[in-house]
Write an enzyme that holds these catalytic residues in place. Sequence first.
Site, PDB file in Angstrom:
ATOM      1  N   GLU A 181      38.742  35.347  32.186  1.00 24.57           N
ATOM      2  CA  GLU A 181      37.303  35.461  31.958  1.00 24.57           C
ATOM      3  C   GLU A 181      37.040  36.237  30.677  1.00 24.57           C
ATOM      4  OE1 GLU A 181      35.278  37.039  35.474  1.00 24.57           O
ATOM      5  OE2 GLU A 181      37.055  36.552  36.647  1.00 24.57           O
ATOM      6  N   HIS A 210      42.960  36.839  47.760  1.00 20.69           N
ATOM      7  CA  HIS A 210      42.305  37.450  46.602  1.00 20.69           C
ATOM      8  C   HIS A 210      41.696  38.768  47.058  1.00 20.69           C
ATOM      9  CE1 HIS A 210      39.814  38.275  43.214  1.00 20.69           C
ATOM     10  NE2 HIS A 210      38.692  37.972  43.848  1.00 20.69           N
ATOM     11  N   CYS A 214      37.788  34.254  39.328  1.00 23.36           N
ATOM     12  CA  CYS A 214      39.054  34.742  39.897  1.00 23.36           C
ATOM     13  C   CYS A 214      39.907  33.647  40.518  1.00 23.36           C
ATOM     14  CB  CYS A 214      38.772  35.833  40.928  1.00 23.36           C
ATOM     15  SG  CYS A 214      37.954  37.286  40.230  1.00 23.36           S
TER      16      CYS A 214
END
Length: 409
Positions: A82, A241, A114
């Site tokens: 990002e 995650h 992500c």
Amino acid sequence: MDAVGIEALNVYAGVAVIDVHDLFVGRGLEVARIDNIQQSQRSIGLGFEDPVTNAVNAAHPIIERLTPEELVKIEMVIVSTESGVDYSKSISSYVHKYLNLPNTCRFLEVKQACYAATGALQMALGYIASGMSPGAKALVIATDVSLVDARAEYAEPSTGFGAAAILISDNPQILRVDYGAFGVHAYETMDSARPLPSADIADVDKSLFAYLDCLTNSFNNYKQRVDGVDIVKSFGQLCMHTPFAGLVQAAHRKIMRQENIIDANFVAEDFNKRVEPSLVYPKKVGNLCSGSIYLALASVLDNSPLDEPTRVGLFSYGSGCSSEFYSGVMTKHSKEVASSYQLKQSLARRTKLSFQQYEELLPDNLQSIVPQVSRQINISTYEKFLPAGRPKLLALSNIQDYYRSYEWI
């Protein structure tokens, strides 16, 4: 092809760290809420570090171990981030240069918050499994710089710094990915964004609900593709995650409840056995964005016994939003290979910062991806923060006409 997956995995989590308790006190945050996020430390970048240095410093130990014959087999480099430093060319071009990778190599940059590294991993797996280039390897690197300061409030202490590098091949010594075993779920939502290279925006509540929604729906899609799946019996470990450990614990409770497992004592014991090993390192580093799930995987490898082949279920999520639940098998050999990269030792030797030092270093960190015509970095300024026994690192040395130059220190 019999097997494809992760041949090597290494994580770079910076050389400096601050205790979350010190950060809470320094910011005047409510210390009792540390238990909610379950974070103990946060990695922080220095003024010579950026997404390129993070990516190279994560991948370099992997590349160093390859023979010339193996190195030339790397035919693809995909960087997920990002935190791109150019609207046209990819970070991969810098990574390719400083890792001295072969010219017979595709490289590109991908972006989906992500989730992007997992999307890149699946593309690479497909290329390897297709057999169109026998023996080929692909290098996937997740690298980011998070732009948080006091404005982020309770999100600041759980935000990390670093990169995860993954070598994909038909020699999956770390993780043999289950062929065709995946579930996906995606839709448009504005739960977070980075409209400027110096600003993150987030709707925290919307993001948390999207994460939990994607977990249950991507797992449902996985069950549609894979017969006889049982959330408890099918997976020896679970890896998710990890924006912060508290969210992962909530996610585990939700998926168990969805699967009609409601005994509180059993759920707590299951979390400690199958999820907690994945959180040991994320609690000490913070959220690595698309590298987060692979930091969690490295944590599983180092902190669970793996005395016998163990299937791990992995959940990858990215704001916006895109998600995937997939699986693979680890072995005792996987643990041995992973531990040889000495991530545990690297985290232990990071230089601990006071809150004052953290605040002094933070502005340079926040400027690391902002386009600048020229900039000279005095690396010696940061020498006092470099721990003894560290490996050599790539460092940003100067920017001239927007072009970034790096050197090894």
